[in-house]
Design a protein around this motif. Structure first.
Motif, PDB file in Angstrom:
ATOM      1  N   LEU A   9       0.875  -1.174   0.000  1.00 14.08           N
ATOM      2  CA  LEU A   9       0.000   0.000   0.000  1.00 14.08           C
ATOM      3  C   LEU A   9       0.914   1.226   0.000  1.00 14.08           C
ATOM      4  O   LEU A   9       1.701   1.414   0.924  1.00 14.08           O
ATOM      5  CB  LEU A   9      -0.906   0.004   1.226  1.00 14.08           C
ATOM      6  N   THR A  11       1.189   5.292   0.010  1.00 15.87           N
ATOM      7  CA  THR A  11       0.483   6.535   0.310  1.00 15.87           C
ATOM      8  C   THR A  11       1.497   7.665   0.417  1.00 15.87           C
ATOM      9  O   THR A  11       2.699   7.479   0.220  1.00 15.87           O
ATOM     10  CB  THR A  11      -0.357   6.391   1.591  1.00 15.87           C
ATOM     11  N   THR A  35      -0.454  -0.783  -4.802  1.00 21.00           N
ATOM     12  CA  THR A  35      -1.721  -0.068  -4.944  1.00 21.00           C
ATOM     13  C   THR A  35      -1.618   1.234  -4.159  1.00 21.00           C
ATOM     14  O   THR A  35      -1.263   1.224  -2.982  1.00 21.00           O
ATOM     15  CB  THR A  35      -2.910  -0.891  -4.409  1.00 21.00           C
ATOM     16  N   VAL A  37      -3.081   4.396  -2.227  1.00 24.61           N
ATOM     17  CA  VAL A  37      -4.218   4.954  -1.485  1.00 24.61           C
ATOM     18  C   VAL A  37      -3.698   6.268  -0.915  1.00 24.61           C
ATOM     19  O   VAL A  37      -3.058   6.293   0.134  1.00 24.61           O
ATOM     20  CB  VAL A  37      -4.708   4.031  -0.360  1.00 24.61           C
ATOM     21  N   GLY A  62      -4.902   3.261  -8.118  1.00 27.30           N
ATOM     22  CA  GLY A  62      -5.535   2.638  -6.959  1.00 27.30           C
ATOM     23  C   GLY A  62      -6.734   3.427  -6.499  1.00 27.30           C
ATOM     24  O   GLY A  62      -7.803   3.374  -7.095  1.00 27.30           O
ATOM     25  N   CYS A  72      -5.900   7.554   4.922  1.00 26.94           N
ATOM     26  CA  CYS A  72      -5.577   6.638   3.830  1.00 26.94           C
ATOM     27  C   CYS A  72      -5.140   5.278   4.350  1.00 26.94           C
ATOM     28  O   CYS A  72      -5.531   4.238   3.810  1.00 26.94           O
ATOM     29  CB  CYS A  72      -4.468   7.238   2.958  1.00 26.94           C
ATOM     30  N   GLY A  76      -7.340   2.113   3.922  1.00 26.43           N
ATOM     31  CA  GLY A  76      -6.704   1.117   3.089  1.00 26.43           C
ATOM     32  C   GLY A  76      -6.605  -0.236   3.762  1.00 26.43           C
ATOM     33  O   GLY A  76      -6.999  -1.263   3.198  1.00 26.43           O
ATOM     34  N   LEU A  81      -7.661  -2.551   1.147  1.00 29.29           N
ATOM     35  CA  LEU A  81      -6.571  -3.494   0.868  1.00 29.29           C
ATOM     36  C   LEU A  81      -6.195  -4.265   2.131  1.00 29.29           C
ATOM     37  O   LEU A  81      -5.076  -4.153   2.640  1.00 29.29           O
ATOM     38  CB  LEU A  81      -5.345  -2.742   0.343  1.00 29.29           C
ATOM     39  N   THR A  84      -2.704  -6.320   2.793  1.00 29.14           N
ATOM     40  CA  THR A  84      -1.436  -5.607   2.616  1.00 29.14           C
ATOM     41  C   THR A  84      -0.319  -6.213   3.465  1.00 29.14           C
ATOM     42  O   THR A  84      -0.504  -6.507   4.642  1.00 29.14           O
ATOM     43  CB  THR A  84      -1.614  -4.118   2.996  1.00 29.14           C
ATOM     44  N   VAL A  87       3.314  -1.202   4.152  1.00 29.28           N
ATOM     45  CA  VAL A  87       2.867   0.168   3.843  1.00 29.28           C
ATOM     46  C   VAL A  87       4.098   1.026   3.604  1.00 29.28           C
ATOM     47  O   VAL A  87       5.054   0.994   4.397  1.00 29.28           O
ATOM     48  CB  VAL A  87       2.022   0.749   4.994  1.00 29.28           C
TER      49      VAL A  87
END
Length: 265
Positions: A9, A11, A35, A37, A62, A72, A76, A81, A84, A87
Protein backbone atom coordinates in the motif's frame (compact mmCIF):
# COMPACT_ATOMS: atom_id res chain seq x y z
CA UNK A 1 0.58 -11.20 -8.90
CA UNK A 2 3.64 -13.30 -8.06
CA UNK A 3 2.99 -15.09 -4.74
CA UNK A 4 6.49 -14.10 -3.59
CA UNK A 5 5.87 -10.41 -4.19
CA UNK A 6 4.58 -8.34 -1.24
CA UNK A 7 1.29 -6.48 -1.51
CA UNK A 8 2.30 -2.86 -0.99
CA UNK A 9 0.00 0.00 0.00
CA UNK A 10 1.63 3.24 -1.17
CA UNK A 11 0.48 6.54 0.31
CA UNK A 12 1.95 10.00 0.94
CA UNK A 13 1.13 13.46 2.29
CA UNK A 14 1.96 15.54 -0.80
CA UNK A 15 -1.09 14.31 -2.71
CA UNK A 16 -1.68 11.62 -5.29
CA UNK A 17 -0.35 13.69 -8.20
CA UNK A 18 3.08 14.30 -6.67
CA UNK A 19 6.29 13.42 -8.49
CA UNK A 20 7.67 11.69 -5.40
CA UNK A 21 4.79 9.23 -5.19
CA UNK A 22 5.05 8.48 -8.90
CA UNK A 23 8.79 7.81 -8.57
CA UNK A 24 8.21 5.30 -5.77
CA UNK A 25 5.33 3.67 -7.62
CA UNK A 26 7.49 3.04 -10.66
CA UNK A 27 10.38 1.65 -8.60
CA UNK A 28 8.30 -0.49 -6.26
CA UNK A 29 6.27 -2.03 -9.08
CA UNK A 30 9.38 -4.04 -9.99
CA UNK A 31 9.37 -5.87 -6.64
CA UNK A 32 5.77 -5.86 -5.41
CA UNK A 33 2.08 -5.51 -6.20
CA UNK A 34 1.61 -1.79 -5.56
CA UNK A 35 -1.72 -0.07 -4.94
CA UNK A 36 -1.87 3.64 -4.17
CA UNK A 37 -4.22 4.95 -1.48
CA UNK A 38 -3.27 8.62 -1.29
CA UNK A 39 -4.77 12.00 -0.41
CA UNK A 40 -6.41 14.04 -3.13
CA UNK A 41 -4.58 17.20 -2.05
CA UNK A 42 -1.42 18.23 -0.20
CA UNK A 43 -1.65 17.20 3.46
CA UNK A 44 1.86 18.14 4.57
CA UNK A 45 2.59 18.47 8.30
CA UNK A 46 -0.85 17.23 9.42
CA UNK A 47 0.67 14.62 11.72
CA UNK A 48 -1.79 11.84 12.61
CA UNK A 49 -4.92 13.92 12.02
CA UNK A 50 -7.87 11.65 11.25
CA UNK A 51 -11.39 12.13 9.89
CA UNK A 52 -14.73 10.56 10.72
CA UNK A 53 -15.69 9.91 7.11
CA UNK A 54 -13.80 10.33 3.83
CA UNK A 55 -14.79 10.22 0.20
CA UNK A 56 -12.91 7.57 -1.80
CA UNK A 57 -12.65 7.46 -5.58
CA UNK A 58 -11.06 5.01 -7.98
CA UNK A 59 -7.80 6.13 -9.56
CA UNK A 60 -5.61 4.61 -12.24
CA UNK A 61 -3.01 3.83 -9.55
CA UNK A 62 -5.53 2.64 -6.96
CA UNK A 63 -7.62 5.00 -4.84
CA UNK A 64 -7.71 8.71 -4.08
CA UNK A 65 -8.99 9.78 -0.65
CA UNK A 66 -10.39 13.15 0.38
CA UNK A 67 -8.52 13.05 3.66
CA UNK A 68 -5.24 12.77 5.51
CA UNK A 69 -2.41 10.23 5.24
CA UNK A 70 -3.70 8.54 8.39
CA UNK A 71 -7.17 8.34 6.82
CA UNK A 72 -5.58 6.64 3.83
CA UNK A 73 -3.84 4.00 5.95
CA UNK A 74 -6.87 3.19 8.08
CA UNK A 75 -9.22 3.10 5.09
CA UNK A 76 -6.70 1.12 3.09
CA UNK A 77 -5.86 -1.54 5.66
CA UNK A 78 -9.38 -1.95 7.02
CA UNK A 79 -11.58 -1.54 3.95
CA UNK A 80 -9.71 -1.33 0.65
CA UNK A 81 -6.57 -3.49 0.87
CA UNK A 82 -6.85 -5.73 3.96
CA UNK A 83 -4.25 -8.20 2.62
CA UNK A 84 -1.44 -5.61 2.62
CA UNK A 85 2.03 -6.86 3.54
CA UNK A 86 3.86 -3.51 3.65
CA UNK A 87 2.87 0.17 3.84
CA UNK A 88 5.14 2.72 2.23
CA UNK A 89 4.59 6.47 2.64
CA UNK A 90 6.31 8.94 0.32
CA UNK A 91 8.36 10.03 -1.25
CA UNK A 92 7.96 13.30 0.62
CA UNK A 93 9.21 16.50 -1.01
CA UNK A 94 11.50 17.60 1.80
CA UNK A 95 13.31 15.79 4.60
CA UNK A 96 11.82 14.46 7.83
CA UNK A 97 14.88 14.46 10.07
CA UNK A 98 15.32 14.79 13.82
CA UNK A 99 13.22 13.40 16.66
CA UNK A 100 11.20 16.58 17.07
CA UNK A 101 10.04 16.54 13.44
CA UNK A 102 8.70 13.00 13.28
CA UNK A 103 5.35 13.63 14.99
CA UNK A 104 4.55 16.58 12.74
CA UNK A 105 5.04 14.72 9.49
CA UNK A 106 2.09 13.30 7.61
CA UNK A 107 4.50 10.97 5.82
CA UNK A 108 5.95 9.51 9.01
CA UNK A 109 2.52 9.46 10.66
CA UNK A 110 1.18 7.22 7.89
CA UNK A 111 3.93 4.72 8.64
CA UNK A 112 3.27 4.93 12.39
CA UNK A 113 -0.45 4.33 11.83
CA UNK A 114 0.31 1.13 9.92
CA UNK A 115 2.26 -0.26 12.87
CA UNK A 116 -0.87 -0.27 15.02
CA UNK A 117 -2.32 -2.74 12.51
CA UNK A 118 0.85 -4.85 12.89
CA UNK A 119 1.77 -4.06 9.31
CA UNK A 120 5.43 -3.05 8.77
CA UNK A 121 6.00 0.30 7.14
CA UNK A 122 8.57 2.57 5.55
CA UNK A 123 8.37 6.38 5.54
CA UNK A 124 10.42 7.94 2.73
CA UNK A 125 11.49 11.56 2.30
CA UNK A 126 13.95 13.44 0.11
CA UNK A 127 16.14 16.24 1.40
CA UNK A 128 16.09 19.35 -0.78
CA UNK A 129 18.89 21.79 0.07
CA UNK A 130 17.06 25.02 0.89
CA UNK A 131 17.48 27.76 3.45
CA UNK A 132 14.63 28.71 5.75
CA UNK A 133 14.35 32.12 4.08
CA UNK A 134 13.88 30.60 0.61
CA UNK A 135 10.45 29.85 -0.79
CA UNK A 136 10.26 26.07 -0.55
CA UNK A 137 7.69 25.95 -3.33
CA UNK A 138 10.22 27.56 -5.68
CA UNK A 139 12.68 24.69 -5.35
CA UNK A 140 12.55 22.36 -8.34
CA UNK A 141 12.22 18.63 -7.66
CA UNK A 142 11.30 16.62 -10.75
CA UNK A 143 10.88 12.88 -10.94
CA UNK A 144 14.57 12.28 -11.63
CA UNK A 145 15.52 14.01 -8.37
CA UNK A 146 13.85 11.17 -6.45
CA UNK A 147 16.07 8.53 -8.04
CA UNK A 148 18.16 7.73 -4.95
CA UNK A 149 15.10 7.69 -2.69
CA UNK A 150 13.28 5.33 -5.05
CA UNK A 151 16.31 3.06 -5.45
CA UNK A 152 16.88 2.68 -1.71
CA UNK A 153 13.17 2.18 -0.98
CA UNK A 154 12.83 -0.47 -3.66
CA UNK A 155 15.82 -2.32 -2.23
CA UNK A 156 14.39 -2.21 1.29
CA UNK A 157 10.91 -3.26 0.15
CA UNK A 158 12.44 -6.20 -1.69
CA UNK A 159 14.65 -7.43 1.15
CA UNK A 160 13.62 -6.11 4.58
CA UNK A 161 10.64 -8.39 5.16
CA UNK A 162 12.55 -11.57 4.34
CA UNK A 163 15.60 -10.46 6.31
CA UNK A 164 13.58 -10.10 9.52
CA UNK A 165 14.19 -6.36 9.82
CA UNK A 166 10.72 -5.73 11.22
CA UNK A 167 11.17 -8.28 13.98
CA UNK A 168 13.31 -5.65 15.73
CA UNK A 169 11.53 -2.44 14.73
CA UNK A 170 8.06 -1.28 13.70
CA UNK A 171 8.95 1.01 10.82
CA UNK A 172 11.83 2.57 8.95
CA UNK A 173 12.27 6.31 8.48
CA UNK A 174 14.22 6.80 5.26
CA UNK A 175 15.68 10.12 4.12
CA UNK A 176 17.62 10.38 0.88
CA UNK A 177 19.57 13.22 -0.74
CA UNK A 178 18.54 14.52 -4.15
CA UNK A 179 19.74 12.26 -6.95
CA UNK A 180 21.73 15.13 -8.45
CA UNK A 181 24.27 14.64 -5.64
CA UNK A 182 25.20 11.26 -7.12
CA UNK A 183 25.00 7.64 -5.91
CA UNK A 184 24.38 7.33 -2.18
CA UNK A 185 25.22 4.54 0.25
CA UNK A 186 22.76 3.53 2.97
CA UNK A 187 23.66 4.37 6.57
CA UNK A 188 21.69 3.05 9.53
CA UNK A 189 21.02 5.98 11.84
CA UNK A 190 19.14 7.29 14.84
CA UNK A 191 17.01 10.47 14.86
CA UNK A 192 18.99 13.50 15.97
CA UNK A 193 18.01 14.80 19.40
CA UNK A 194 19.23 18.36 18.73
CA UNK A 195 16.40 20.87 18.84
CA UNK A 196 16.76 23.97 16.72
CA UNK A 197 13.38 25.74 16.98
CA UNK A 198 13.13 29.29 18.22
CA UNK A 199 10.51 32.04 18.18
CA UNK A 200 10.59 35.83 17.81
CA UNK A 201 7.79 38.12 19.04
CA UNK A 202 7.34 41.10 16.73
CA UNK A 203 4.24 43.25 17.18
CA UNK A 204 1.11 41.13 16.91
CA UNK A 205 2.90 38.08 15.54
CA UNK A 206 5.32 35.44 16.70
CA UNK A 207 7.55 33.96 14.02
CA UNK A 208 8.54 30.33 14.50
CA UNK A 209 11.87 29.44 13.00
CA UNK A 210 13.75 26.16 12.61
CA UNK A 211 17.42 27.16 12.50
CA UNK A 212 18.62 23.73 11.33
CA UNK A 213 17.78 24.47 7.67
CA UNK A 214 20.46 27.16 7.44
CA UNK A 215 23.01 24.82 8.99
CA UNK A 216 22.08 22.04 6.59
CA UNK A 217 22.20 24.30 3.53
CA UNK A 218 25.70 25.39 4.56
CA UNK A 219 26.74 21.79 5.27
CA UNK A 220 27.64 22.85 8.81
CA UNK A 221 25.45 21.00 11.29
CA UNK A 222 26.06 20.23 14.98
CA UNK A 223 24.64 16.71 14.71
CA UNK A 224 27.07 13.89 15.56
CA UNK A 225 28.01 10.89 13.45
CA UNK A 226 25.33 8.23 13.40
CA UNK A 227 22.39 10.64 13.31
CA UNK A 228 19.91 10.98 10.47
CA UNK A 229 20.72 14.62 9.65
CA UNK A 230 24.46 14.03 9.60
CA UNK A 231 24.07 11.11 7.18
CA UNK A 232 21.94 13.06 4.70
CA UNK A 233 24.16 16.15 4.73
CA UNK A 234 27.08 13.82 4.07
CA UNK A 235 25.28 12.56 0.95
CA UNK A 236 24.03 9.22 2.31
CA UNK A 237 20.61 7.62 2.54
CA UNK A 238 19.60 7.67 6.21
CA UNK A 239 17.59 4.67 7.43
CA UNK A 240 16.39 4.87 11.04
CA UNK A 241 14.72 1.72 12.48
CA UNK A 242 12.05 2.96 14.87
CA UNK A 243 9.23 1.77 17.09
CA UNK A 244 5.76 3.22 17.38
CA UNK A 245 5.54 6.08 19.92
CA UNK A 246 4.23 6.19 23.46
CA UNK A 247 6.11 3.32 25.05
CA UNK A 248 5.63 2.83 28.79
CA UNK A 249 8.25 2.17 31.45
CA UNK A 250 7.97 1.54 35.19
CA UNK A 251 8.27 4.89 36.94
CA UNK A 252 8.86 4.71 40.70
CA UNK A 253 8.46 8.43 41.36
CA UNK A 254 5.08 8.46 39.62
CA UNK A 255 4.01 5.34 41.50
CA UNK A 256 4.78 7.16 44.76
CA UNK A 257 2.67 10.14 43.75
CA UNK A 258 -0.28 7.87 42.94
CA UNK A 259 -0.02 6.23 46.37
CA UNK A 260 -0.17 9.57 48.22
CA UNK A 261 -3.04 10.99 46.11
CA UNK A 262 -6.18 11.66 48.15
CA UNK A 263 -9.24 11.90 45.86
CA UNK A 264 -11.31 13.41 48.69
CA UNK A 265 -8.89 16.19 49.63
Amino acid sequence: MDEDEPAILLTNDDGIDSAGLQALYEGLSAVGDVTVVAPAEDQSAVGRAISHEVEVRDHELGYVVEGTPTDCVVAGLEALLPETDLVIAGCNRGANLGAYVLGRSGTVSAAVEATFFDVPAIAVSMYIPVREDAAFSDIEANGDSYGEAARATTYLADHALGAGVFEQCDYLNVNAPVAEWGPADIEITRPSQLYQMDAVHDGDAVTLHDRIWEHMADGDIPDPEGTDRRAVVDGKVSVSPLTAPHTTEHHEALDALAETYDPEA
